[in-house]
Design a protein around this motif. Structure first.
Motif, short mmCIF file in Angstrom:
data_model
loop_
_atom_site.label_atom_id
_atom_site.label_comp_id
_atom_site.label_asym_id
_atom_site.label_seq_id
_atom_site.Cartn_x
_atom_site.Cartn_y
_atom_site.Cartn_z
N VAL A 85 0.84 -1.20 0.00
CA VAL A 85 0.00 0.00 0.00
C VAL A 85 0.88 1.25 0.00
CG1 VAL A 85 -1.86 -1.19 1.25
CG2 VAL A 85 -0.16 0.13 2.53
N LYS A 86 0.28 2.36 -0.45
CA LYS A 86 1.00 3.64 -0.41
C LYS A 86 1.11 4.13 1.03
CE LYS A 86 -1.18 4.95 -4.79
NZ LYS A 86 -2.17 5.86 -5.42
N LYS A 87 2.20 4.80 1.32
CA LYS A 87 2.37 5.38 2.65
C LYS A 87 1.31 6.46 2.88
CE LYS A 87 7.24 4.58 3.69
NZ LYS A 87 8.56 5.20 3.94
N ALA A 88 0.82 6.51 4.10
CA ALA A 88 -0.20 7.50 4.44
C ALA A 88 0.20 8.25 5.70
CB ALA A 88 -1.55 6.82 4.66
N THR A 89 -0.26 9.47 5.80
CA THR A 89 -0.10 10.26 7.02
C THR A 89 -1.42 10.21 7.77
OG1 THR A 89 1.44 11.75 5.91
CG2 THR A 89 0.45 12.53 7.97
N VAL A 90 -1.40 9.78 9.03
CA VAL A 90 -2.64 9.68 9.80
C VAL A 90 -3.01 11.04 10.37
CG1 VAL A 90 -2.27 7.25 10.35
CG2 VAL A 90 -1.47 9.01 11.95
N PHE A 91 -4.28 11.17 10.73
CA PHE A 91 -4.76 12.38 11.39
C PHE A 91 -4.45 12.28 12.88
CE2 PHE A 91 -7.58 11.99 7.68
CZ PHE A 91 -7.39 13.22 7.10
N GLY A 92 -3.65 13.23 13.39
CA GLY A 92 -3.25 13.17 14.78
C GLY A 92 -2.46 11.90 15.05
N LYS A 93 -2.90 11.11 16.04
CA LYS A 93 -2.30 9.81 16.33
C LYS A 93 -3.13 8.68 15.73
CE LYS A 93 -0.20 11.46 20.63
NZ LYS A 93 -0.12 11.29 22.11
N GLY A 94 -4.06 9.07 14.84
CA GLY A 94 -4.92 8.09 14.17
C GLY A 94 -6.38 8.25 14.56
N VAL A 95 -7.27 8.14 13.58
CA VAL A 95 -8.70 8.18 13.85
C VAL A 95 -9.35 6.97 13.18
CG1 VAL A 95 -8.79 10.70 13.99
CG2 VAL A 95 -9.27 9.57 11.81
N GLU A 96 -10.49 6.56 13.74
CA GLU A 96 -11.30 5.51 13.13
C GLU A 96 -12.67 6.10 12.82
OE1 GLU A 96 -11.15 2.27 15.93
OE2 GLU A 96 -9.34 1.45 14.98
N VAL A 97 -13.28 5.60 11.76
CA VAL A 97 -14.58 6.10 11.31
C VAL A 97 -15.54 4.92 11.23
CG1 VAL A 97 -15.83 7.32 9.50
CG2 VAL A 97 -13.44 7.91 9.99
#
Length: 225
Positions: A85-97
């Protein structure tokens, strides 16, 4: 390859400056030995769960990419339980939806005084912070913006993408006579744009056939068999 993250259901390895490898495991979330996609801890190990999760992930991501919906998925090797997979930058320390279609799980635990279990609801989006210690607390659009985790514009983009992707999954399950009650996604920024990341698997959703809950491995067999 260097391992850069050990997760509950998969490990992450560095491939190059633009991509990483996800290694799927047989661990699933739950509590006291009972599977629960809404839990934030590993509850049990199910043999074959990793391959089933990857097979479903590849199935859905291929469809989403073909529809032009933004994701991080590149390719998968089912024999090795691995995805690139492509590298991603998470929002903050990570969010779940979480995209909800019926009132079940943590939604009922919070709001059960006001709604009956299993009630059909209009498509409903929840965002939680990835924080095992605090139990993945709910967070509002305004709080995300206030804390610098996600702009209001990014939130609207994320919510719209989550609904559209959830509806794709829901429609695919409906073709097999199944109903999607809820599904958990993760999003981040890929090349500066909001994109779906992580897996789309039976371990991240609740699906029913009539009143019967379908276990993750059985769901994969029904959907892909």
């Amino acid at each position: 390859m260097q391992k850069i993250y050990t997760g509950k259901t998969k490990d992450v390895y560095e491939v190059d400056e633009k991509t990483v490898l996800l290694k799927f495991k047989d661990d699933v979330t739950g509590k006291d030995g009972v599977f629960d996609p809404g839990e934030n801890q590993v509850g049990l190990k199910i043999e074959g769960a990793g391959r089933a999760a990857l097979a479903m992930t590849k199935f859905f991501y291929d469809k989403l990419n073909a529809l032009g919906l933004n994701t991080h998925f590149v390719s998968a090797d089912l024999d090795k339980n691995e995805a690139i997979v492509k590298k991603a930058t998470v929002f903050g320390k990570g969010v779940e939806v979480i995209v909800r279609y019926r009132a079940v799980g943590s939604f009922i635990r919070r709001y059960g005084d006001y709604i009956a279990t299993g009630t059909e609801i209009p498509t409903y989006i929840e965002v939680t912070l990835k924080d095992d210690v605090k139990g993945d607390p709910l967070i509002t659009k305004d709080a995300l913006d206030l804390l610098g985790i996600m702009s209001a514009e990014s939130y609207e983009e994320l919510a719209d993408l989550a609904k559209r992707i959830g509806d794709v999954v829901k429609a695919e399950l409906a073709e097999k006579g199944l109903e999607l009650y809820d599904i958990k996604f993760e999003f981040g920024l890929v090349d500066g744009k909001v994109a779906l990341i992580d897996e789309i698997s039976g371990g991240n959703m609740r699906a029913y056939k009539g009143d019967e809950y379908i276990l993750p491995l059985e769901l994969e067999k029904i959907l892909l068999g």
